[in-house]
Design an enzyme around this catalytic site. Structure first.
Site, PDB file in Angstrom:
ATOM      1  N   ARG A 133      -3.948   5.514   3.303  1.00 14.77           N
ATOM      2  CA  ARG A 133      -5.108   6.177   3.986  1.00 14.77           C
ATOM      3  C   ARG A 133      -5.096   5.623   5.597  1.00 14.77           C
ATOM      4  O   ARG A 133      -5.596   6.289   6.375  1.00 14.77           O
ATOM      5  CB  ARG A 133      -6.556   5.982   3.301  1.00 14.77           C
ATOM      6  CG  ARG A 133      -6.490   6.714   2.159  1.00 14.77           C
ATOM      7  CD  ARG A 133      -8.216   6.485   1.866  1.00 14.77           C
ATOM      8  NE  ARG A 133      -8.179   5.265   1.020  1.00 14.77           N
ATOM      9  CZ  ARG A 133      -7.864   4.664   0.114  1.00 14.77           C
ATOM     10  NH1 ARG A 133      -7.303   5.374  -0.794  1.00 14.77           N
ATOM     11  NH2 ARG A 133      -7.964   3.390  -0.432  1.00 14.77           N
ATOM     12  N   GLU A 153      -6.611 -10.332  -5.390  1.00 19.18           N
ATOM     13  CA  GLU A 153      -7.592 -11.203  -6.368  1.00 19.18           C
ATOM     14  C   GLU A 153      -6.944 -11.769  -7.496  1.00 19.18           C
ATOM     15  O   GLU A 153      -7.017 -12.767  -8.114  1.00 19.18           O
ATOM     16  CB  GLU A 153      -8.988 -10.398  -6.749  1.00 19.18           C
ATOM     17  CG  GLU A 153      -9.979 -11.054  -7.129  1.00 19.18           C
ATOM     18  CD  GLU A 153     -11.102 -10.114  -7.361  1.00 19.18           C
ATOM     19  OE1 GLU A 153     -10.925  -8.967  -6.846  1.00 19.18           O
ATOM     20  OE2 GLU A 153     -12.174 -10.533  -7.970  1.00 19.18           O
TER      21      GLU A 153
END
Ligand code: AMP
Length: 175
Positions: free
Chosen positions: A61, A98
């Site tokens: 994006r 993460e």
């Protein structure tokens, strides 16, 4: 209507995407509105102190407004992609997520040494992706002139990761 208000009214919140607990800020409705797109490009450009030598956009994006901005400024647009997508010789950088890690790449001839480069993505969350992009820019010998994003999720403190590279950080809307 002010730009910030127009963007906030257009972005769609999608709960539990791509996994439970994430509130995804879907910017795709912005692209249905030509005037809003051109106001966003002008909004980004009006916040630049100096014209950069190039804009780097982060997959995927980050390609959208990144390219529009670069084109309007008459400067090169450079793609940073996930590992294995760019066809020519690349320089890569691996960073922790993460869970696990991710690798991003840039064409090794895409930036000239000492260029002032602006890094763009649609959204700043934890800052890990934009920080990795900054490392790639520096690996090619260029300088990070700043970062800009349509959306900043300020409660995730992503700015703290970027400030070592540049304190010129723009988010058109913040949550
Ligand atoms: P981060 O590395 O944590 O700053 O994540 C930034 C990248 O993940 C950007 O490329 C965003 O497109 C995407 N992203 C992370 N969180 C969200 C969210 N809540 N909504 C939409 N995109 C997100």
């Amino acid at each position: 209507m002010k730009l910030e208000q127009a963007i906030k009214q257009t972005i769609r919140d999608v709960a539990d995407f791509p996994k439970p607990g994430i509130l995804f800020k879907d910017i795709t409705p912005i692209f249905y509105d030509q005037k809003l797109c051109s106001d966003i490009v002008d909004g980004f450009i009006s916040k630049m102190d100096h014209k950069p030598d190039a804009i780097v956009g982060i997959e995927s994006r980050g390609f959208l407004f990144g390219f529009l901005m670069a084109n309007k400024l008459n400067i090169p647009f450079v793609l940073i992609r996930k590992s294995g997508k760019l066809p020519y010789k690349t320089t890569c950088y691996e960073y922790d997520l993460e869970y696990g890690s991710s690798k991003i790449e840039i064409h090794e001839d895409a930036l000239q040494k000492d260029w002032n480069v602006l890094i763009h993505d649609d959204l700043l969350a934890t800052g890990g992706t934009a920080e990795a992009a900054a490392q790639l820019v520096k690996k090619l010998g260029a300088k990070v002139a700043g970062f800009n994003f349509v959306v900043g999720l300020e409660f995730l403190n992503g700015r703290n990761k970027l400030i070592n590279h540049s304190n010129n950080i723009t988010c058109l809307v913040q949550y």
